[in-house]
Design an enzyme around this catalytic site. Structure first.
Site, PDB file in Angstrom:
ATOM      1  N   ARG A  46       0.853  -1.195   0.000  1.00  0.00           N
ATOM      2  CA  ARG A  46       0.000   0.000   0.000  1.00  0.00           C
ATOM      3  C   ARG A  46       0.878   1.231   0.000  1.00  0.00           C
ATOM      4  O   ARG A  46       1.826   1.316   0.796  1.00  0.00           O
ATOM      5  CB  ARG A  46      -0.911   0.001   1.226  1.00  0.00           C
ATOM      6  CG  ARG A  46      -1.908   1.153   1.189  1.00  0.00           C
ATOM      7  CD  ARG A  46      -2.861   1.107   2.350  1.00  0.00           C
ATOM      8  NE  ARG A  46      -2.177   1.411   3.594  1.00  0.00           N
ATOM      9  CZ  ARG A  46      -2.752   1.311   4.786  1.00  0.00           C
ATOM     10  NH1 ARG A  46      -4.007   0.913   4.887  1.00  0.00           N
ATOM     11  NH2 ARG A  46      -2.096   1.606   5.877  1.00  0.00           N
TER      12      ARG A  46
ATOM     13  N   GLU B 127     -12.477   2.003   2.569  1.00  0.00           N
ATOM     14  CA  GLU B 127     -12.395   2.228   4.017  1.00  0.00           C
ATOM     15  C   GLU B 127     -13.131   3.478   4.475  1.00  0.00           C
ATOM     16  O   GLU B 127     -12.942   3.927   5.598  1.00  0.00           O
ATOM     17  CB  GLU B 127     -10.931   2.235   4.474  1.00  0.00           C
ATOM     18  CG  GLU B 127     -10.014   3.143   3.716  1.00  0.00           C
ATOM     19  CD  GLU B 127      -8.555   3.015   4.169  1.00  0.00           C
ATOM     20  OE1 GLU B 127      -8.281   2.446   5.230  1.00  0.00           O
ATOM     21  OE2 GLU B 127      -7.684   3.528   3.436  1.00  0.00           O
TER      22      GLU B 127
ATOM     23  N   ASN C 261     -11.108  -1.087   9.692  1.00  0.00           N
ATOM     24  CA  ASN C 261     -10.771  -0.223  10.836  1.00  0.00           C
ATOM     25  C   ASN C 261     -11.257   1.204  10.582  1.00  0.00           C
ATOM     26  O   ASN C 261     -11.946   1.803  11.403  1.00  0.00           O
ATOM     27  CB  ASN C 261      -9.255  -0.188  11.068  1.00  0.00           C
ATOM     28  CG  ASN C 261      -8.669  -1.569  11.156  1.00  0.00           C
ATOM     29  OD1 ASN C 261      -9.348  -2.491  11.531  1.00  0.00           O
ATOM     30  ND2 ASN C 261      -7.402  -1.712  10.798  1.00  0.00           N
ATOM     31  N   ASP C 262     -10.860   1.727   9.420  1.00  0.00           N
ATOM     32  CA  ASP C 262     -11.310   3.087   9.108  1.00  0.00           C
ATOM     33  C   ASP C 262     -12.779   3.102   8.720  1.00  0.00           C
ATOM     34  O   ASP C 262     -13.486   4.068   9.000  1.00  0.00           O
ATOM     35  CB  ASP C 262     -10.450   3.683   7.983  1.00  0.00           C
ATOM     36  CG  ASP C 262      -9.148   4.230   8.536  1.00  0.00           C
ATOM     37  OD1 ASP C 262      -9.186   4.860   9.607  1.00  0.00           O
ATOM     38  OD2 ASP C 262      -8.092   4.003   7.923  1.00  0.00           O
TER      39      ASP C 262
ATOM     40  N   CYS D  37      -8.821  -6.497   4.999  1.00  0.00           N
ATOM     41  CA  CYS D  37      -7.508  -6.419   5.645  1.00  0.00           C
ATOM     42  C   CYS D  37      -7.558  -5.611   6.937  1.00  0.00           C
ATOM     43  O   CYS D  37      -6.540  -5.296   7.514  1.00  0.00           O
ATOM     44  CB  CYS D  37      -6.470  -5.854   4.685  1.00  0.00           C
ATOM     45  SG  CYS D  37      -6.839  -4.192   4.165  1.00  0.00           S
TER      46      CYS D  37
END
Ligand code: PEP
Ligand code: MG
Length: 617
Positions: A368, A472, A495-496, A543
């Site tokens: 990334r 995200e 997560n985000d 992920c």
């Protein structure tokens, strides 16, 4: 420790608090509870970094730097005031007696960090003696402390205490001024339980997993980057543990259980015995899971699931191999930009990527590009890079937005990756995408860089590595069908996605109770994005931290996902979960979950499905 009843509050007995203050031997056991972020039981001694004097060599400055140093001092005082005020808001969770003791102390600290003799004196020393701000602070604090100790009076204990308070404030200022609060980690004895107010992701990147046995901090949330790094490094950890730094002293014996979030200071024999039993069970479980390494991640009805690892720093590579990961599903490149004052050039980046790609052989590696912004604050970039100065950095120039604003950063990173991409199976991932045009713009730059490298005679793979988008944000998830037309693959960053959907900072302890990836809004967005990808037969993976929770595997498989990337330590447990599941059961379960609108009900369903017996190892 596992058998302890749940603690209502961090409640040291008053008698114990009194013993603790008077320094009597054998204080009673004192239990505290925080957020369990990285599992593992540790019996060890506390190393309290909040007490460590920052190691800052004496420094003089040139006359033209006086104003710069005064500004640094001003900023460090403001930050210190903010930290102490935050500690004050946390007092209510402590027993009344401790509150009465600490409140006036914290008030005195806040005063000392205002227009105080200490700060006025330090400012003066910077100008008159041409000293760096931290040197001026230390000199001034020492002068004040000596003057207090030399004062006449019978209350020697009181004078000692006041001198100690001035020195304590000087230490906090120095730590904030040197901006490398954990430089003192060098002196941490092997096997210690590290205790701190807060650990930044950059601090966590400096931890040596073989040396630091465990970490416990007062601040932090379950899915912030510090938590992610601790899990990735396999260091048992508890974050967001109220009252910890006030209670834990350097050298205290403690038992920490990163799986339950509990820490016992001065453990009683019964607690120690239970911890030893837990350690033995832990070793047995590790050996059992280790045997799964060579078995496929295959459901009972023969569906293969790809289980990959996330990588934050190269130190995790041995753990990734041990876990039997089928490649790296998310290489966070931020580590290259942390703990340094300049930017890594193309050559340095290419070498770092080469090392990871070669270490992974022919297993895929998804790299990334830099995701800077929000809590991932990196000193190196502050110089010359447009930092988000608005009131909401997480909503500002972060991820791909920053890279498109400073395309030379993206060009350099693309070039570094492309130069070594032929050595393995590489994919490139763009963070924080919200509109298709961002992927299109990035692709233009990507292809231009590839043409330039080919002209230069570099060896590039015949077909350029796929360029994917992180999903995200709620915007990206709901526009996933449009983004899918520009991107070659998706990686869902839960997560985000949870943070932006629920408006809950993932690293903020005060709202940690509201951070819930099982909220139906988050799950519906994941479902929408997954289906958009599956319709186009486009690869899609998860992920975020959700992927590493074995209890959530049935739901993720039921939503149609077949590729999960997680911290290496979670792979064996997730593989075990996969090997016990039937895809039709998972699909039925996911349909049931997706009908719910109450997150609590979803959590109940997840728990009861996970408790279903049946184990084929
Ligand atoms: C995510 O947001 O879920 C993700 C994987 O990215 P990061 O945790 O690095 O922000
Ligand atoms: Mg993210």
């Amino acid at each position: 420790m596992k058998t302890d009843p749940p603690q209502k509050s961090n409640d040291p007995k008053p008698a114990e608090a009194a013993r603790r203050r008077s320094g009597t031997a054998n204080p009673a056991e004192h239990r505290l509870t925080g957020i369990a972020v990285s599992p593992g039981i540790v019996i060890g001694q506390i190393y309290d970094t909040t007490e460590a004097p920052a190691e800052s060599p004496r420094r003089s400055i040139a006359a033209e730097l006086v104003e710069t140093e005064r500004t640094r001092l001003h900023d460090a005082a403001a930050l210190s005031r903010k930290q102490v005020s935050k500690l004050k808001t946390r007092l209510s969770v402590l027993p009344e007696e401790a509150q009465e003791e600490l409140e006036p102390l914290l008030d005195a600290y806040i005063l000392m960090l205002g227009n105080s003799r200490l700060l006025r004196g330090a400012r003066k020393r910077i100008g008159e003696e041409l000293l760096a701000a931290e040197t001026a602070v230390q000199d001034e604090a020492e002068a004040i402390a000596q003057a207090i100790l030399a004062a006449k009076g019978d209350d020697k204990a009181g004078l000692n205490r006041r001198a100690g308070e001035v020195r304590e404030i000087a230490r906090r200022l120095t730590r904030n001024l040197t901006a490398t609060p954990f430089r003192s980690l060098k002196g941490v004895p092997a096997g210690a339980i590290l205790v701190a107010d807060e650990l930044t992701p950059a601090d966590a990147a400096l931890l040596e997993p073989g040396r630091i046995a465990a970490v416990a901090t007062e601040e932090g949330g379950a899915d912030g980057h510090t938590a992610i790094m601790l899990r990735a490094l396999g260091i048992p950890a508890i974050l967001g543990c109220h009252g910890l730094t006030a209670a834990a002293k350097r050298g205290d014996h403690a038992v920490l259980d990163g799986g339950t979030g509990r820490i016992a200071l001065h453990p009683e024999p019964a607690t120690l015995a239970a911890a030893k039993e837990g350690l033995a069970a832990q070793a047995k479980e590790r050996a059992r899971l280790g045997k799964l390494r060579r078995l496929p991640a295959e459901t009972t009805d023969g569906q293969l699931v790809e289980l990959q690892a996330n990588l934050e720093i190269p130190a995790e590579l041995p753990l990734i191999h041990q876990a039997g990961a089928q490649g790296i599903g998310l290489l966070r490149t931020e580590f290259l930009f942390m703990n340094r004052e300049d930017l890594p050039n193309e050559e340095a980046q290419a070498e770092a990527y080469r090392a990871v790609i070669e270490a992974m052989g022919q297993d895929p590696v998804t790299i990334r590009v830099l995701d800077w912004g929000g809590e991932k604050d990196m000193e190196a970039l502050a110089a010359g890079v447009p930092v988000s100065t608005g009131p909401n950095p997480a909503l500002g120039l972060r991820g791909i937005r920053l890279l498109l604003k400073r395309p030379e950063l993206l060009e350099e990173q693309f070039a570094a990756i492309l130069r070594v991409a032929h050595l393995g199976q590489v994919r490139i991932l763009l963070p924080m995408v919200t509109v298709p045009a961002e992927v299109a713009q990035a692709r233009e730059i990507y292809e231009r860089v590839a043409r330039r490298l080919r002209r230069r005679g570099e060896t590039l793979p015949e077909k350029l590595p796929p360029l994917g988008a992180m999903i995200e944000t709620p915007g990206a998830a709901l526009a996933a069908d449009g983004i899918a037309l520009e991107a070659d693959f998706f990686a869902i960053g839960t997560n985000d996605l949870a943070m932006y959907t629920l408006a809950v900072d993932r690293a903020e302890i005060d709202v940690a109770h509201l951070y819930d990836p099982l909220h139906p809004a988050v799950l519906r967005l994941m479902q929408f994005a997954t289906e958009a990808a599956l319709r186009l037969r486009m690869p899609v993976s998860v992920c975020g931290e959700m992927a590493g929770n074995p209890k959530l595997v049935p739901l993720l498989l039921g939503l149609g996902l077949r590729s999960l990337s997680m911290n290496a330590g979670s792979i064996p447990k997730v593989k075990q979960a996969v090997r016990n599941l039937d895809i039709d059961d998972c699909a039925r379960f996911a349909r049931r979950v997706m009908e719910q609108s109450d997150p609590r009900r979803i959590a109940e369903l997840v728990e009861s499905f996970a408790a279903k017996p049946g184990d084929r190892g």
